[in-house]
Design a protein around this motif. Sequence first.
Motif, PDB file in Angstrom:
ATOM      1  N   VAL A 119     -41.158   6.854 -72.019  1.00  0.00           N
ATOM      2  CA  VAL A 119     -42.056   7.464 -73.298  1.00  0.00           C
ATOM      3  C   VAL A 119     -43.302   7.647 -73.004  1.00  0.00           C
ATOM      4  O   VAL A 119     -43.978   7.041 -71.724  1.00  0.00           O
ATOM      5  N   GLY A 120     -43.885   8.648 -73.425  1.00  0.00           N
ATOM      6  CA  GLY A 120     -45.223   8.672 -72.926  1.00  0.00           C
ATOM      7  C   GLY A 120     -46.040   8.294 -74.564  1.00  0.00           C
ATOM      8  O   GLY A 120     -47.250   8.911 -74.055  1.00  0.00           O
ATOM      9  N   ASP A 121     -45.992   8.011 -75.495  1.00  0.00           N
ATOM     10  CA  ASP A 121     -46.733   7.623 -76.253  1.00  0.00           C
ATOM     11  C   ASP A 121     -46.390   5.736 -77.232  1.00  0.00           C
ATOM     12  O   ASP A 121     -45.669   5.350 -76.582  1.00  0.00           O
ATOM     13  N   GLY A 122     -47.642   5.567 -77.350  1.00  0.00           N
ATOM     14  CA  GLY A 122     -47.461   3.957 -77.884  1.00  0.00           C
ATOM     15  C   GLY A 122     -46.508   3.682 -78.469  1.00  0.00           C
ATOM     16  O   GLY A 122     -46.076   2.388 -78.821  1.00  0.00           O
ATOM     17  N   GLU A 123     -46.094   4.866 -79.823  1.00  0.00           N
ATOM     18  CA  GLU A 123     -45.475   4.517 -81.102  1.00  0.00           C
ATOM     19  C   GLU A 123     -44.344   3.748 -80.338  1.00  0.00           C
ATOM     20  O   GLU A 123     -43.174   3.434 -80.391  1.00  0.00           O
ATOM     21  N   ALA A 124     -43.847   5.199 -79.897  1.00  0.00           N
ATOM     22  CA  ALA A 124     -42.581   5.275 -78.474  1.00  0.00           C
ATOM     23  C   ALA A 124     -42.044   3.872 -77.855  1.00  0.00           C
ATOM     24  O   ALA A 124     -40.979   3.253 -77.717  1.00  0.00           O
ATOM     25  N   ALA A 125     -43.370   3.654 -77.270  1.00  0.00           N
ATOM     26  CA  ALA A 125     -43.198   2.349 -76.712  1.00  0.00           C
ATOM     27  C   ALA A 125     -42.901   1.043 -76.777  1.00  0.00           C
ATOM     28  O   ALA A 125     -41.963   0.696 -76.300  1.00  0.00           O
ATOM     29  N   GLU A 126     -43.190   0.856 -78.287  1.00  0.00           N
ATOM     30  CA  GLU A 126     -43.027  -0.520 -78.821  1.00  0.00           C
ATOM     31  C   GLU A 126     -41.505  -0.559 -79.329  1.00  0.00           C
ATOM     32  O   GLU A 126     -41.224  -1.410 -79.536  1.00  0.00           O
TER      33      GLU A 126
END
Length: 225
Positions: A30-37
Amino acid sequence: MRILIVEDERSIADFIERGLRSEGYSVTCVGDGEAAEAEALTGDFGLVLLDVLLPKKNGLEVLRSIRAEEPELPVILLTARGEVEQKVEGLDLGANDYMVKPFSFEELMARVRAQLRRPEQREAAGLEVGDLKLDFRTREVERGGKGVRLTTREFELLAYLMRHPNQVLSRSQILNAVWGYDYDPGTNVLEVYIGYLRRKLESAEGPVPIETVRSAGYRLVAPRG
Ligand code: CA
């Protein structure tokens, strides 16, 4: 074992993803922090590789949420050179380790294996393919019971071939794994080192079974049975 890669720089994410897949890991990127969380908290992963500077939500905030809900999940931070404060803060927040970019794939794998090592599944102390034997603790190599002295790079190259017996490994796969991703694509260093290995490992039993697979790469052939 499933690994979550959180990295917004496409080339680095691809490099890590290809390498981990070739080592047999399942990978989600994944490429952003929200998706990561969202992904990290699903409980589907055994390890997270977490970039610090990310769109939408910073990697350290992601790490904070992971630690609140999944205190045991290993997290390795991927930091850029100079991000010293973030690195220190990340370790304070409970990151297990960190890598400074650029790094070679072998370096990353060493950290990944160290995090995934469980008492019951410790990495083998050595490798054996046919009459070749390699010991990671003593860095010794034997062919047909006779010791052979290798340099560090020759040892790493042989270890990589021995981890994937009978598999055709492309030049770029091998260069990525043993030399890192910033190698010069026109380099002939791999051919030179394959030559060194063949010369040093030749024995009374004959040449070492490292095959050149034309326009594909190299393969270490393991005897059947
Ligand atoms: Ca980034």
